[in-house]
Design a protein around this motif. Structure first.
Motif, PDB file in Angstrom:
ATOM      1  N   PHE A 118      48.948 126.322  51.249  1.00  0.00           N
ATOM      2  CA  PHE A 118      47.955 125.776  52.166  1.00  0.00           C
ATOM      3  C   PHE A 118      46.565 126.045  51.592  1.00  0.00           C
ATOM      4  O   PHE A 118      46.256 127.176  51.215  1.00  0.00           O
ATOM      5  CB  PHE A 118      48.074 126.424  53.547  1.00  0.00           C
ATOM      6  CG  PHE A 118      49.423 126.267  54.188  1.00  0.00           C
ATOM      7  CD1 PHE A 118      49.698 125.193  55.014  1.00  0.00           C
ATOM      8  CD2 PHE A 118      50.427 127.197  53.953  1.00  0.00           C
ATOM      9  CE1 PHE A 118      50.939 125.053  55.600  1.00  0.00           C
ATOM     10  CE2 PHE A 118      51.674 127.066  54.536  1.00  0.00           C
ATOM     11  CZ  PHE A 118      51.932 125.984  55.362  1.00  0.00           C
ATOM     12  N   TYR A 119      45.737 125.011  51.530  1.00  0.00           N
ATOM     13  CA  TYR A 119      44.408 125.145  50.941  1.00  0.00           C
ATOM     14  C   TYR A 119      43.372 125.410  52.031  1.00  0.00           C
ATOM     15  O   TYR A 119      43.161 124.595  52.918  1.00  0.00           O
ATOM     16  CB  TYR A 119      44.032 123.888  50.149  1.00  0.00           C
ATOM     17  CG  TYR A 119      44.853 123.710  48.907  1.00  0.00           C
ATOM     18  CD1 TYR A 119      44.520 124.377  47.737  1.00  0.00           C
ATOM     19  CD2 TYR A 119      45.976 122.890  48.905  1.00  0.00           C
ATOM     20  CE1 TYR A 119      45.279 124.228  46.590  1.00  0.00           C
ATOM     21  CE2 TYR A 119      46.742 122.737  47.762  1.00  0.00           C
ATOM     22  CZ  TYR A 119      46.384 123.404  46.609  1.00  0.00           C
ATOM     23  OH  TYR A 119      47.144 123.256  45.478  1.00  0.00           O
ATOM     24  N   TRP A 120      42.739 126.568  51.926  1.00  0.00           N
ATOM     25  CA  TRP A 120      41.695 126.981  52.867  1.00  0.00           C
ATOM     26  C   TRP A 120      40.341 126.769  52.178  1.00  0.00           C
ATOM     27  O   TRP A 120      40.221 127.038  51.003  1.00  0.00           O
ATOM     28  CB  TRP A 120      41.875 128.463  53.195  1.00  0.00           C
ATOM     29  CG  TRP A 120      40.789 129.039  54.047  1.00  0.00           C
ATOM     30  CD1 TRP A 120      39.591 129.559  53.636  1.00  0.00           C
ATOM     31  CD2 TRP A 120      40.801 129.150  55.455  1.00  0.00           C
ATOM     32  NE1 TRP A 120      38.860 129.995  54.691  1.00  0.00           N
ATOM     33  CE2 TRP A 120      39.576 129.751  55.832  1.00  0.00           C
ATOM     34  CE3 TRP A 120      41.708 128.800  56.450  1.00  0.00           C
ATOM     35  CZ2 TRP A 120      39.257 130.005  57.159  1.00  0.00           C
ATOM     36  CZ3 TRP A 120      41.384 129.068  57.753  1.00  0.00           C
ATOM     37  CH2 TRP A 120      40.174 129.653  58.098  1.00  0.00           C
ATOM     38  N   PRO A 121      39.285 126.239  52.853  1.00  0.00           N
ATOM     39  CA  PRO A 121      39.227 125.940  54.275  1.00  0.00           C
ATOM     40  C   PRO A 121      39.518 124.489  54.620  1.00  0.00           C
ATOM     41  O   PRO A 121      39.117 124.028  55.682  1.00  0.00           O
ATOM     42  CB  PRO A 121      37.791 126.306  54.612  1.00  0.00           C
ATOM     43  CG  PRO A 121      37.021 125.930  53.386  1.00  0.00           C
ATOM     44  CD  PRO A 121      37.941 126.190  52.231  1.00  0.00           C
ATOM     45  N   ARG A 122      40.187 123.745  53.718  1.00  0.00           N
ATOM     46  CA  ARG A 122      40.487 122.346  54.031  1.00  0.00           C
ATOM     47  C   ARG A 122      41.351 122.236  55.286  1.00  0.00           C
ATOM     48  O   ARG A 122      41.153 121.336  56.113  1.00  0.00           O
ATOM     49  CB  ARG A 122      41.210 121.699  52.844  1.00  0.00           C
ATOM     50  CG  ARG A 122      40.403 121.704  51.551  1.00  0.00           C
ATOM     51  CD  ARG A 122      41.235 121.220  50.387  1.00  0.00           C
ATOM     52  NE  ARG A 122      40.550 121.405  49.112  1.00  0.00           N
ATOM     53  CZ  ARG A 122      41.126 121.198  47.922  1.00  0.00           C
ATOM     54  NH1 ARG A 122      42.387 120.804  47.859  1.00  0.00           N
ATOM     55  NH2 ARG A 122      40.437 121.406  46.823  1.00  0.00           N
ATOM     56  N   CYS A 123      42.317 123.159  55.414  1.00  0.00           N
ATOM     57  CA  CYS A 123      43.157 123.144  56.616  1.00  0.00           C
ATOM     58  C   CYS A 123      42.328 123.429  57.865  1.00  0.00           C
ATOM     59  O   CYS A 123      42.583 122.868  58.933  1.00  0.00           O
ATOM     60  CB  CYS A 123      44.282 124.166  56.483  1.00  0.00           C
ATOM     61  SG  CYS A 123      45.546 123.706  55.275  1.00  0.00           S
ATOM     62  N   LEU A 124      41.315 124.296  57.715  1.00  0.00           N
ATOM     63  CA  LEU A 124      40.442 124.588  58.844  1.00  0.00           C
ATOM     64  C   LEU A 124      39.667 123.347  59.260  1.00  0.00           C
ATOM     65  O   LEU A 124      39.523 123.050  60.459  1.00  0.00           O
ATOM     66  CB  LEU A 124      39.478 125.719  58.465  1.00  0.00           C
ATOM     67  CG  LEU A 124      38.492 126.162  59.543  1.00  0.00           C
ATOM     68  CD1 LEU A 124      39.229 126.733  60.741  1.00  0.00           C
ATOM     69  CD2 LEU A 124      37.519 127.193  58.988  1.00  0.00           C
ATOM     70  N   ASP A 125      39.164 122.599  58.284  1.00  0.00           N
ATOM     71  CA  ASP A 125      38.467 121.348  58.595  1.00  0.00           C
ATOM     72  C   ASP A 125      39.404 120.362  59.283  1.00  0.00           C
ATOM     73  O   ASP A 125      39.009 119.655  60.224  1.00  0.00           O
ATOM     74  CB  ASP A 125      37.907 120.725  57.314  1.00  0.00           C
ATOM     75  CG  ASP A 125      36.837 121.595  56.669  1.00  0.00           C
ATOM     76  OD1 ASP A 125      36.215 122.390  57.397  1.00  0.00           O
ATOM     77  OD2 ASP A 125      36.647 121.489  55.448  1.00  0.00           O
TER      78      ASP A 125
END
Length: 679
Positions: A118-125
């Motif tokens: 999982f790539y952070w912060p892309r998942c957060l966006d």
């Protein structure tokens, strides 16, 4: 005959089994071929359903209803420039035959997600922009449908742009049975250039979580949410209704302030007898706490209003101290934050009559491109005006980045840090740039951090330590400053505003057995200008050059505590002026000082007050010694010339001082010097 019949049955069974396996292989291969033939349609249908681009390299089918997807990539959207959110090595899907027949469509019962990244912060966006859709999707799941999800060897990539990224490993399971949800798993550090130390930390303490809740008509009930490790535990419960998340709970920390030592087994009767009579100094003395600290009465209210999350309150109590945390987070192209923490304790007031302890902290800033920039404010009052920590701090941070490495575990670097201190209503300031901090948390008791940075025109490096084996915790700071300019520290030490040169400082700060700062300073090739003592001396002796003294070096030892600040072993060396002595500021701001100054003959020749005296001395001396005493208050210092010792020096320097009848004449000259400008 029985033997022939048995051989016949075995032969037919083997033939049947081989035929079944062959047919099964052909069937699996055929279905797999058809799946891969229609792979583009499958990717397109999934992309439309989730409104995201989905790429799958290969599909495998296994009888009866098992499908595995290999090398799955899920993107943030369907546009060509969409970024990868998740990359999965393999997804194993199991279809429920009974539910599929009953619902007349394929119904998923189990999904094994193997080695996802999982790539952070892309998942957060993604959660920010489509968080409400995710919640509605969960609510729309049929209550009579049971689903199991398993994440195995997952990784949360904290720095996608790094060639050697640091990651958090994830092992997790999610089960839905009717309206109930249960999830559990653990986390661990993973990655770094030298992972051996990370592996040691990983084996030592992997945080675990447990979550249990169930859907209601218009809300989601959280029965239990637990996060724990070997040293701590947090348990919450509550509900999410409408846009409001309400939680209550408690937390405890084990062995955070305590420290336990393991004694080796003592063998042999002689050694055991010696141990019985061992002196107490051989046994380490350590003040230990109970080992368990609890946070009570956690109350949390968070309002979800995408793209803003409003933290209305997080209240809790620790050791009789009440804490309140609140603020808001805004999830846009960059994360904006505005938060505050406050606490108050009356424990100290009850014990010694002073005001209670107060702590205020604020955090305002943004996280953009994996770095934080913003303002951090700290204000602490310890209840005693003498406390060094009755202070306010303001930090202005530019581009702070954090990461995990194999050497230091946690690394921080920032492009600039402006520090403002408010001490006794006076504002002080200094600035750091290109700072690097390496924090080592392997030791449970002693936390250490190495740091280095540019400070003004110079450079600072050192080590900070925090000893958690005592309550209150003990801290230490050792640092070295080289090639700096004194003016860079003039707001902290006003004296430095009147000093020019190349500054070097070696110092250490300790909190035990009492708070103190001590070290040495050295200034090379500089000038003193505007120093009150030399300004007075210039007027006193009518020597203008003393108003601005050029020097080769100044060095001194310094010491500061709640009771006293002092400069000891002061040595100033120059061609015409040499000075030695000490200078102290006591607790009540009284001054105590003593200086011995040597002035050259060439310098004294410029003073009209010394003309007569120099004629008596002749040409045989190069320096005259003068002794001064400092006293009074900090803002009203008195300087006193100790002329008796000066007179004694003249007696030793002038041959026939008494015989030639010069004593009275010299005394008159000394009296004229002493009364001309002394205050």
């Amino acid at each position: 005959m029985k033997s022939s019949l048995l051989k016949y049955l075995i032969k037919n069974f083997i033939f049947f089994l081989f035929s079944f396996l062959a047919c099964l292989f052909i069937f699996n291969s055929l279905i797999t071929f058809l799946f891969n033939r229609k792979l583009d349609y499958l990717q397109n249908d999934l992309g439309k359903y989730f409104n995201q681009k989905v790429l799958i390299s290969k599909v495998n089918y296994s009888f009866p209803l098992r499908v595995s997807l290999n090398d799955v990539s899920i993107y943030s959207g369907r546009s060509p420039d969409a970024l990868k959110l998740v990359v999965i090595k393999e997804v194993q899907l199991k279809i429920s035959p009974f539910n599929s027949l009953r619902n007349k469509k394929l119904v998923l019962s189990t999904a094994n997600i193997l080695e996802p990244v999982f790539y952070w912060p892309r998942c957060l966006d993604f959660v920010n922009t489509r968080g409400q859709e995710i919640i509605e999707f969960i609510k729309s799941l049929p209550l009579d449908q049971d689903i199991n999800f398993f994440i195995k060897s997952g990784k949360l990539n904290l720095s996608p742009q790094s060639l050697d990224p640091a990651m958090i490993g994830v092992e997790s399971s999610f089960r839905k049975k009717g309206s109930s949800f249960i999830s559990k798993g653990n986390f661990y550090l993973k990655g770094g250039s030298k992972p051996k130390k990370l592996k040691n930390l990983q084996n030592k303490d992997n945080p675990e979580y447990y979550f249990e809740g169930y859907l209601q008509k218009n809300s989601f009930k959280i029965k239990s949410a637990v996060l724990k490790s070997s040293s701590s535990k947090l348990e919450l419960w509550g509900a999410y209704s409408g846009d409001l998340l309400s939680l209550n709970g408690y937390s405890e920390f084990r062995n955070f302030f305590s420290y336990q030592t393991s004694q080796p087994e003592i063998k042999g009767i002689i050694k055991k007898i010696k141990m019985l009579f061992a002196q107490s100094k051989d046994i380490p003395e350590l003040k230990q706490s109970s080992g368990i600290k609890k946070i009570f009465d956690i109350e949390c209210e968070v309002k979800m209003a995408p793209p803003i999350v409003f933290i209305k309150k997080i209240d809790f109590s620790l050791d009789g101290v009440s804490f309140n945390f609140k603020g808001d987070l805004t999830f846009l192209d960059k994360l904006l934050m505005n938060m505050s923490l406050s606490s108050y304790s009356q424990t100290q007031k009850k014990t010694n009559g002073q005001d209670g302890q107060r702590l205020e902290a604020i955090l305002k800033g943004e996280i953009d491109d994996y770095s934080f920039s913003g303002d951090i404010g700290l204000s602490y009052a310890g209840g005693d005006y003498r406390d060094l920590f009755n202070q306010q701090y303001h930090f202005k941070v530019s581009q702070l980045k954090a990461g995990l490495t194999g050497d230091e575990l946690i690394s921080l670097n920032l492009s600039k840090l402006d520090i403002y201190c408010f001490l006794a209503d006076k504002k002080h300031y200094f600035s750091l740039s290109d700072a690097y901090i390496f924090i080592d948390l392997k030791s449970q008791r002693l936390k250490e951090a190495d740091f280095n940075a540019s400070i003004g025109a110079g450079f600072i490096s050192g080590k900070a330590s925090l000893d958690c084996g005592f309550r209150p915790m003990r801290y230490g700071l050792d640092f070295l400053i080289i090639d700096a300019e004194p003016q860079d520290f003039s707001s902290l030490v006003p004296f430095f505003s009147k000093v020019k040169g190349d500054l070097r400082i070696r110092a250490d700060l300790r909190s035990f057995p009492k708070k103190k700062l001590e070290g040495q300073l050295l200034v090379d090739n500089g000038q003193l200008e505007g120093i009150e003592f030399f300004t007075w001396l210039s007027s006193f002796f009518k020597i203008p050059q003393l108003a601005a003294v050029s020097f080769n070096s100044i060095d001194a030892d310094f010491y500061a505590s709640d009771e006293i600040s002092q400069l000891n072993n002061i040595e100033l060396n120059s061609e015409d002026v040499n000075l030695s002595g000490y200078y102290r500021i006591m607790e009540n701001e009284l001054i105590n000082g003593h200086f011995l100054i040597k002035l050259s003959r060439s310098l004294l020749e410029d003073s009209p007050r010394f003309n007569s005296l120099l004629k008596l001395l002749g040409k045989d001396f190069t320096y005259l010694d003068f002794e001064f005493k400092l006293s009074g208050l900090y803002n009203e210092i008195n300087f006193q010339w100790q002329d008796s010792k000066f007179k004694k020096g003249l007696q030793d320097s002038i041959p026939g001082f008494f015989e030639r009848g010069l004593e009275k004449r010299v005394e008159r000259l000394i009296e004229q010097l002493r009364t001309s400008g002394e205050r």
